[in-house]
Motif scaffolding. Structure first.
Motif, PDB file in Angstrom:
ATOM      1  N   ARG A  83      49.146 -23.148  30.887  1.00 10.70           N
ATOM      2  CA  ARG A  83      50.582 -23.345  31.129  1.00 10.70           C
ATOM      3  C   ARG A  83      51.316 -22.022  31.330  1.00 10.70           C
ATOM      4  O   ARG A  83      52.228 -21.932  32.149  1.00 10.70           O
ATOM      5  CB  ARG A  83      51.210 -24.094  29.944  1.00 10.70           C
ATOM      6  CG  ARG A  83      50.718 -25.516  29.754  1.00 10.70           C
ATOM      7  CD  ARG A  83      51.357 -26.467  30.738  1.00 10.70           C
ATOM      8  NE  ARG A  83      50.932 -27.843  30.504  1.00 10.70           N
ATOM      9  CZ  ARG A  83      51.307 -28.873  31.265  1.00 10.70           C
ATOM     10  NH1 ARG A  83      52.098 -28.664  32.294  1.00 10.70           N
ATOM     11  NH2 ARG A  83      50.869 -30.090  30.995  1.00 10.70           N
ATOM     12  N   PHE A  84      50.919 -21.013  30.554  1.00 15.53           N
ATOM     13  CA  PHE A  84      51.572 -19.702  30.652  1.00 15.53           C
ATOM     14  C   PHE A  84      50.578 -18.693  31.243  1.00 15.53           C
ATOM     15  O   PHE A  84      50.301 -17.660  30.649  1.00 15.53           O
ATOM     16  CB  PHE A  84      52.041 -19.244  29.271  1.00 15.53           C
ATOM     17  CG  PHE A  84      53.024 -20.172  28.620  1.00 15.53           C
ATOM     18  CD1 PHE A  84      54.361 -20.142  28.960  1.00 15.53           C
ATOM     19  CD2 PHE A  84      52.601 -21.093  27.664  1.00 15.53           C
ATOM     20  CE1 PHE A  84      55.270 -21.005  28.354  1.00 15.53           C
ATOM     21  CE2 PHE A  84      53.501 -21.955  27.051  1.00 15.53           C
ATOM     22  CZ  PHE A  84      54.838 -21.907  27.406  1.00 15.53           C
ATOM     23  N   SER A  85      50.064 -19.018  32.418  1.00 17.29           N
ATOM     24  CA  SER A  85      49.071 -18.169  33.071  1.00 17.29           C
ATOM     25  C   SER A  85      49.700 -16.880  33.578  1.00 17.29           C
ATOM     26  O   SER A  85      50.930 -16.768  33.715  1.00 17.29           O
ATOM     27  CB  SER A  85      48.424 -18.923  34.238  1.00 17.29           C
ATOM     28  OG  SER A  85      49.399 -19.233  35.218  1.00 17.29           O
ATOM     29  N   ASP A  86      48.859 -15.902  33.863  1.00 20.72           N
ATOM     30  CA  ASP A  86      49.350 -14.622  34.394  1.00 20.72           C
ATOM     31  C   ASP A  86      50.083 -14.805  35.711  1.00 20.72           C
ATOM     32  O   ASP A  86      51.058 -14.111  35.997  1.00 20.72           O
ATOM     33  CB  ASP A  86      48.176 -13.648  34.580  1.00 20.72           C
ATOM     34  CG  ASP A  86      47.580 -13.208  33.255  1.00 20.72           C
ATOM     35  OD1 ASP A  86      48.294 -13.301  32.237  1.00 20.72           O
ATOM     36  OD2 ASP A  86      46.416 -12.779  33.226  1.00 20.72           O
ATOM     37  N   GLU A  87      49.617 -15.765  36.516  1.00 13.89           N
ATOM     38  CA  GLU A  87      50.248 -16.002  37.813  1.00 13.89           C
ATOM     39  C   GLU A  87      51.665 -16.530  37.644  1.00 13.89           C
ATOM     40  O   GLU A  87      52.600 -16.105  38.332  1.00 13.89           O
ATOM     41  CB  GLU A  87      49.407 -17.016  38.615  1.00 13.89           C
ATOM     42  CG  GLU A  87      49.860 -17.227  40.047  1.00 13.89           C
ATOM     43  CD  GLU A  87      49.730 -15.978  40.898  1.00 13.89           C
ATOM     44  OE1 GLU A  87      50.521 -15.827  41.848  1.00 13.89           O
ATOM     45  OE2 GLU A  87      48.839 -15.146  40.614  1.00 13.89           O
TER      46      GLU A  87
END
Length: 488
Positions: free
Chosen positions: A334-338
């Motif tokens: 959900r809180f990916s680097d992308e």
């Protein structure tokens, strides 16, 4: 910032704005809008833009927009955020961080191994919602010298409810046991048979283990949820807090952390006479190794099966690690680097790293008419000044140093960075006020009166400083008699 909620037979859209007064972050409730007739993306766009025009703020640049993850709001092709960007190109969309965190918790709690646990918590709430059972439960808490705590209902929209429910059950476990046993022994009402099933369920080792594990994990998540809902939270600070929680969850997957938790579970179980042996594993037929394969390469490579583990090793391998891995992976997804790319760029901007914040700078530079070479020079000057004056300077030191007269480009971009919302929690808070104002006795209240009362209630600190009661009374007196003489 927008969100929708049901108010009796109407669908209300809460419209809020976030802006900077100097470098002071402000989040304000604008109004409630009845959107019952049409809630598609095009209709919502027209409603919002028309309201901005009526408030004479439609010409002010919008730098960001924050909604939940519903497709009608977040859709990249036909969603509200896409249609708003047709008029305001710089209004980058951010999925509300608090909603994303709630989705992480909800998805984790739907895990196969924990479904029964949360269903049992919900059943306890329903059982003790009955008047007689509730009064008996409260009396039992007082009898044991405990502070009365209510069991809370599980909900996917109230972000802290799952932690509160686990905490209240854990704190009042003894009173729950005693109340259910008393109800079964007296057998005075029809709910006694339910009490038998609930008592059996909450005395199982799996329930106790899940109760302690989820209480520990959801406490960490709840602290993050409260942090993300703060009005003055910046995107960079939110990203740091999220990464900190992910690291904390990863640290919990260690032998040391599990040992501390296991000791608490063991002591608790001994107190109430609960056996921690894994019932599921004990019911299985134990596999027998083929004697002809003793000391063979196959046996030494495969090793023992986890299904045959007992006690502490079973709970750690089959339940604890599974839950930790599940929620950690969902947090990372959900809180990916992308998805946090722009947030990291803003974080670098707050430490005056020009190269690391280029994505943020380039995104808003054209609309704000930022001169890149001048901005770079301003950032270098301020950075050198702060390093010479303060060893470990903070964002507050930066904001107190930058002025519009000396560093106009840096000043304007700092205001933009502070104006980008982290969550739509202000909209969620307005729904709590909505249900207090438009209750079942006021269902026929007209929309304009409802919205005006909501502004007075929600923004009460402005009302106290800008409106005098005496002035209101004088205006009321000038209206004269409002009584109308009815004639046949």
């Amino acid at each position: 910032m927008c969100d929708e909620a049901r108010s009796f037979k109407e669908e209300q859209l809460s419209l809020c704005v976030r802006y900077c007064n100097g470098f002071e972050i402000c989040e304000r409730f604008i109004k409630f809008i009845d959107c019952s007739q049409s809630r598609d993306a095009e209709s919502l766009k027209n409603i919002i833009i028309n309201e901005l025009k009526q408030l004479e703020i439609a010409d002010i640049p919008i730098v960001a927009q924050t909604y939940d993850g519903a497709s009608v709001m977040s859709g990249a092709v036909g969603g509200l955020q896409t249609k708003i960007r047709e008029k305001y190109p710089t209004a980058v969309y951010f999925h509300c961080a608090a909603h994303k965190l709630a989705l992480v918790v909800t998805d984790t709690c739907k895990n196969i191994s924990s479904v029964t646990f949360f269903n049992l918590l919900e059943s306890l709430y329903i059982h003790f919602s009955q008047p007689f059972n509730h009064s008996t439960f409260i009396l039992m808490q007082k009898k044991l010298g405990l502070k009365p705590l209510e069991l809370t209902q599980l909900s996917t929209t109230r972000w802290a409810c799952r932690y509160k429910n686990c905490n209240n059950v854990k704190m009042n476990y003894e009173s729950i046991i005693n109340t259910l046993e008393e109800e079964i022994n007296n057998n005075k009402n029809k709910y006694a048979i339910q009490a038998v099933g609930l008592l059996k369920g909450i005395k199982k080792a799996q329930f106790i283990f899940n109760l302690f594990v989820f209480h520990d994990i959801l406490l960490t998540i709840d602290l993050l949820s409260q942090t993300l809902q703060k009005k003055n939270m910046t995107l960079g600070q939110a990203t740091s807090a999220i990464n900190g929680v992910i690291s904390t969850l990863q640290d919990k997957r260690s032998d040391k952390s599990f040992k501390l938790l296991w000791d608490d579970i063991t002591n608790f179980s001994k107190k109430f006479g609960i056996c921690l042996n894994n019932e599921e594993s004990s019911k299985k037929r134990k596999p027998v190794d083929n004697q002809r394969l003793n000391n063979s390469l196959v046996t030494s490579t495969i090793g023992s099966r986890e299904d045959n583990l007992t006690g502490e090793k079973y709970w750690k391998a089959n339940v604890y690690n599974t839950i930790i891995d599940n929620i950690t992976n969902r947090m990372k997804t959900r809180f990916s680097d992308e998805s946090q790319k722009l947030a990291k760029s803003i974080d670098n901007f707050f430490i005056l790293d020009f190269d690391g914040s280029l994505e943020f700078i380039e995104y808003y530079s054209h609309n704000l008419k930022i001169k890149m070479d001048v901005l770079k020079a301003e950032m270098m000057i301020v950075n050198n000044y702060l390093n010479s004056q303060i060893k470990n300077w903070t964002i507050q030191d930066l904001l107190s140093t930058v002025t519009l007269e000396l560093y106009p480009n840096l000043h304007n971009l700092l205001q933009v960075a502070l104006s980008i919302p982290v969550s739509s929690a202000s909209c969620e808070r307005s729904f709590s006020a909505m249900r207090r104002i438009k209750n079942w006795l006021r269902t026929s209240m007209i929309q304009n009166r409802f919205s005006n009362l909501a502004i007075i209630h929600i923004e009460n600190e402005l009302v106290k400083t800008s409106i005098e009661s005496k002035q209101i009374l004088e205006e009321f007196v000038k209206c004269g008699s409002r009584r109308i003489q009815l004639t046949l």
